[in-house]
Write an enzyme that holds these catalytic residues in place. Sequence first.
Site, PDB file in Angstrom:
ATOM      1  CG  ASP A 224      -1.950   0.827   1.203  1.00  0.00           C
ATOM      2  OD1 ASP A 224      -1.778   1.909   0.434  1.00  0.00           O
ATOM      3  OD2 ASP A 224      -2.911   0.836   1.944  1.00  0.00           O
TER       4      ASP A 224
ATOM      5  CD  GLU B 275      -7.880   1.772   2.142  1.00  0.00           C
ATOM      6  OE1 GLU B 275      -7.001   1.127   2.285  1.00  0.00           O
ATOM      7  OE2 GLU B 275      -7.870   2.906   2.832  1.00  0.00           O
TER       8      GLU B 275
ATOM      9  CG  ASP C 152      -3.924   5.497  -0.074  1.00  0.00           C
ATOM     10  OD1 ASP C 152      -3.569   4.289  -0.208  1.00  0.00           O
ATOM     11  OD2 ASP C 152      -4.490   5.768   1.151  1.00  0.00           O
TER      12      ASP C 152
ATOM     13  CG  HIS D 193      -9.163   7.240   3.102  1.00  0.00           C
ATOM     14  ND1 HIS D 193      -8.236   7.999   2.851  1.00  0.00           N
ATOM     15  CD2 HIS D 193      -8.744   6.082   3.070  1.00  0.00           C
ATOM     16  CE1 HIS D 193      -7.253   7.657   2.193  1.00  0.00           C
ATOM     17  NE2 HIS D 193      -7.345   6.383   2.493  1.00  0.00           N
TER      18      HIS D 193
ATOM     19  CG  HIS E 249      -7.612   8.780   6.784  1.00  0.00           C
ATOM     20  ND1 HIS E 249      -8.207   7.691   6.589  1.00  0.00           N
ATOM     21  CD2 HIS E 249      -6.321   8.373   6.317  1.00  0.00           C
ATOM     22  CE1 HIS E 249      -7.596   6.664   6.245  1.00  0.00           C
ATOM     23  NE2 HIS E 249      -6.142   7.141   6.055  1.00  0.00           N
TER      24      HIS E 249
ATOM     25  CD  GLU F 180      -5.984   2.520  -0.520  1.00  0.00           C
ATOM     26  OE1 GLU F 180      -4.861   1.988  -0.240  1.00  0.00           O
ATOM     27  OE2 GLU F 180      -6.323   3.494  -0.240  1.00  0.00           O
TER      28      GLU F 180
HETATM   29 CO    CO Z   1      -3.912   3.013   0.997  1.00  0.00          CO
END
Ligand code: CO
Length: 296
Positions: free
Chosen positions: A83, A187, A94, A154, A162, A281
Amino acid sequence: MEELDNFRQAGKIASKIRNESKGLVMVGASFLDIAETIEQMIHDEGARPAFPVNISVNEIAAHYTPEFEAEGTLGEKDLVKIDLGVEVNGALSDTAHTIDLSGDYEKLVTASQEALENAIKTIKPGVAVGEVGGVVEDTIRKYGYKPISNLSGHMIKSNELHAGIDIPNIRTRDPYQFKEGEIFAVEPFATNGAGHVEDLEQVEIFSLYAPSTVRMRQSRKIVEFALKNFGMLPFAERWIRKEFPSKLLVSAALKELLQSQMVRGYPVLRESGKGMVAQTEHTILVTNDGCEVLTK
Ligand code: CO
């Protein structure tokens, strides 16, 4: 718009490095090498890691990044989640994928991949986040697995990984509706375990939270260093140790900073039933009639 260009660039770099990271994940490879190679690849693109590279294996769902001088290596049965995130002028991306070194968990990996695909097909302005959670849950359950109910996607804003709104991995009544121009990390996590995660004692990832006064001189120096280099974004104890080599002093300082709530910690998360966990993700931009995958 310049801000969107930065988000697209952060997404493009993260996607390229995620794809290249496949070549690093092999039996016998060291966690530390993989994390530091990926972080260096991000720097080589003229960007910064949005957070320390997470390499979470098997029943560990998230938030493990190698310790300074970590010696662990990947085993032949490991289910490996990479990740990573990229920051370009405050814009963040992300993205994550799961690599199955054993070949035994293909279906579990597919469940998380397909849940992400179906979520992406569902997201558009006016759709509720809880409805997307339902799509993720149904897709994962169709394969006979459970979604991890206490992990979620998020909202992302500039310099804010976030940003307050979550996309659950289960059907909820959360009525928040997607709006054009918003950016989210989506994700889905699938498991053959209990369907939720618990905190372990180990904490390797931290972020600055709220400034206040600290007693130890070392703590003040670490805060100054973190603020200058990472701002409000998450950082690894490993990154701090490069500047402040004393393990004892750094852990005492981080402990003080956690207690005074100047820093928050992100404990390593383990599946509560010790089930295997797969994660996929992407970062997406909500468009007028759907969404654009920024980390495709
Ligand atoms: Co991530």
